[in-house]
Scaffold this active site. Structure first.
Site: not given
Ligand code: HEM
Ligand code: FES
Lengths: 430, 186
Positions: B150-152
């Site tokens: 999703c955001h790493g």
């Protein structure tokens, strides 16, 4: 209402006379959106968007109420009930596409409306309260649209709910219990879906109420105008009806052409295909993105990847995201320039066109991209500029800027002075 | 007492009006009533009995081969049960705690004698996506544990946060081994 020369309501017949003495509703309407409301004569088409936003809210309320007659807020059947609306309910596909795209068009219209206010300085005295109420409406709209998007219970619905309620878990100590309380569970589930439906039904009516306050506050000083200067005499105004009812009517026609083109020819253009997959709490889609109208804010959320001071990256992201909207509440006091319209503010105008607008466009693109590679620093620079624009640049230019000469009056700006050719009749845009 | 005959709105010798007292008492009483009325409205939002009733999960880890992981659920949240290989254990133990954002050892995150079984929630501590890496062939991130797309966020073989926006390690739910291979979560 606002100016001494405003026409007074005259009941046309005995019945209206009788009404006026008991419940002066027609008088109220006459003074608010009828011939009894004097409006600057020089408004351009950007002034159509308030009425358009009101119309978009009506579309949402009407289509929403009929959708609710066929929709079931239960995780076992919600997805199927939306498919049932699409396939079996008479004209159900149309109602749903109107509602789905109506939300997008509502945001398009409201964004233009907000940028109109930013460009022409409508947030400044004496209209601060109009602006503040506008920001409240914007926040309520975002909450409403978010909860509406959860209702079809597709993959994006579910993971959107998970991620957005996850924002609350960033709050120290009370975060996780708060999130469980908001969801009524440990993950978005039946309890959450039901309460979102309940609130999704309620909030649009709260919005309608705040809109009434917004217009009430507006009608005290009256509308701003493209020159930003005050109305000085009756010559500067025309009655709202028939002049602006007809101009708004024309604008509404144009809006409906654009809206219907999307509803009938590209109804899923603005949506995400993953939301046609039923929610699966055990598998996150490879790339989750919010609806397009939240992308710039999502990019700000993602811009924080390192802990900084004693606050961790997650909380920074959430603070920045809410802060990016909250700072709009302070704008009337951040901008100290007494000149309203950007048409006469050379520096403000340049930063508006070449700073703020590109910055938000970049944030929008970055918001849709995965958080990797060059997108991360690009988003960080744009987020930094966003805050700098409002918190540093705007307060600074109100000191340094030398405004261009203002016209003497609205009438002069429209008709020109007798000797000189129409000064400011077509204000330069950049 | 003469004081009692004094009109409500007049000050007594102590400088207090009887009416002030009545105002404060009435408003406080209404305030307490309002709080009492709002309480059930707020409280109904908290997880209901049926949600709390799902709060234990039983499973058997015998069939999980080293290097494999399975997904199960607890309180409707995904749970990863991973049978670590010897290398993965060594890798987790080799990391100096100064390198960690949320310092914890593998031993602290597992049960004594059962270090090979890493049981964590499959919920990224950032904003709650399900990280990849439990199923075969999925991206395990730069530290060989889990990767949240999703955001790493990257987690290591002990499920500890190593890189990305997530603030803390993957949560270890409360659980116990009820026999050599049977686990009771919750
Ligand atoms: C501020 C106004 C509103 C906005 C911005 C809004 C937005 C949305 C959005 C984005 C969706 C998801 C559409 C989809 O992907 O299928 C939705 C669904 C829904 N909305 Fe609204 N809505 C509004 C007002 C209302 C009202 C007043 C009702 C009336 C009860 C309502 C009832 C529903 C229902 C039943 C659904 C689920 C069916 C569906 O997904 O199409 N909405 N709304
Ligand atoms: S939810 Fe996992 S990185 Fe954001």
């Amino acid at each position: 209402m606002s100016f001494p020369w405003a026409k007074e309501y005259q009941p046309q017949n005995g019945f209206m006379q009788w009404m006026d003495e008991r419940l002066p509703l027609p008088r109220l309407v006459y003074g608010a959106i009828g011939a009894g409301y004097p409006v600057p004569r020089n408004l351009n088409y950007f002034w159509n968007f308030g009425v358009l936003a009101g119309f978009a809210l009506m579309i949402q309320i009407i289509t929403g109420i009929v959708l609710a007659m066929n929709y079931a807020a239960n995780t076992a059947v919600a997805f199927n009930s939306v498919e049932y609306i699409m396939r079996d309910v008479n004209a159900g596909w149309l109602l749903r596409y109107l509602h789905m795209n109506g939300a997008s068009f509502f945001f398009i219209v409201v964004y233009i409306h907000i940028f109109r206010g930013l460009y022409y300085g409508s947030y400044k005295a004496p209209r601060e309260m109009v602006w503040l109420l506008g920001v409240v409406i914007f926040l309520l709209m975002m909450a409403t649209a978010f909860m509406g998007y959860v209702l079809p219970w597709g993959q994006m619905s579910f993971w959107g709910a998970q991620v957005i309620t996850g924002f609350f878990s960033a709050i120290p100590l009370v975060g996780e219990p708060l999130r469980e309380w908001l969801l009524g569970g440990f993950v978005p589930d039946n309890a959450a879906l039901n309460r979102f439906f309940s609130l999704h039904y309620l909030l649009p009516f709260v919005i309608a109420g705040v809109i009434i306050l917004h217009i009430w506050a507006l009608h005290i000083p009256g509308s701003n105008n493209p020159t930003g200067i005050d109305v000085k005499s009756e010559q500067d105004t025309v009655p709202f009806h028939p002049y602006y009812t007809s101009k708004d009517g024309f604008g509404l026609g144009v809006f409906l052409i654009a809206f219907c083109s999307v509803v009938f020819f590209a109804p899923n253009m603005l949506g995400h295909p993953d939301n046609y997959i039923p929610a699966n709490p055990l598998s996150t889609p490879a790339h989750i993105v919010p609806e397009w109208y939240f992308l710039p804010f999502y990019a700000i959320l993602k811009a924080f990847t390192y802990n900084f001071l004693w606050i961790d990256a997650k909380l920074w992201g959430v603070i920045a995201m809410f802060g990016s909207i909250a700072l709009l509440f302070f704008l009337p006091w951040l901008d100290k320039s007494p000149i309203r319209s950007a048409s006469y503010r050379p520096l403000y105008r340049k930063f508006f066109w070449f700073g703020l607008l590109p910055c938000i466009a970049v944030l929008g693109v970055v918001g849709a991209m995965p958080a990797e590679g060059l997108w991360v620093p690009l988003g960080q620079v744009a987020a930094l500029y966003y805050f700098a624009h409002f918190l540093i640049i705007i307060p600074m230019i109100s000191y340094f800027e030398k405004p261009e000469p203002l016209p003497m009056s609205i009438t002069e700006s429209v008709l020109g002075k007798a000797e000189t050719p129409a000064v400011g009749a077509t204000p330069a845009t950049a | 007492m003469a004081d009692e005959q004094r009109p409500l709105g007049e000050e007594g010798t102590d400088g207090v009006r009887r009416r002030d007292f009545i105002h404060i008492a009435a408003v406080s009483f209404a305030g307490v009533g309002a709080v009492a009325a709002v309480t059930p409205l707020v409280y109904q939002m908290a997880p209901a009995a049926d949600v709390l009733a799902l709060s234990t999960t039983e499973l058997d880890v015998a069939a999980i081969q080293p290097g494999q992981a399975i997904k199960t659920t607890w309180r409707k949240q995904p749970v990863f049960v991973r049978h670590l290989t010897a290398e993965e254990i060594a890798e987790a133990n080799d990391v100096p705690s100064a390198d960690l954002r949320d310092p914890q050892t593998l031993a602290e995150r597992t049960k004594p004698g059962k270090e090979a079984y890493l049981i964590t929630l499959g919920v990224c501590t950032h904003l709650g996506c399900v990280p990849l890496g439990a199923a075969e062939g999925e991206n395990k991130g730069e530290y060989g544990g889990y990767f949240c797309p999703c955001h790493g966020s990257h987690y290591d073989t002990a499920g500890r946060i190593r890189k990305g926006p997530a603030p803390t390690n993957l949560v270890v739910p409360p659980y116990e081994f009820t026999s050599d291979t049977a686990v009771l979560i919750g």
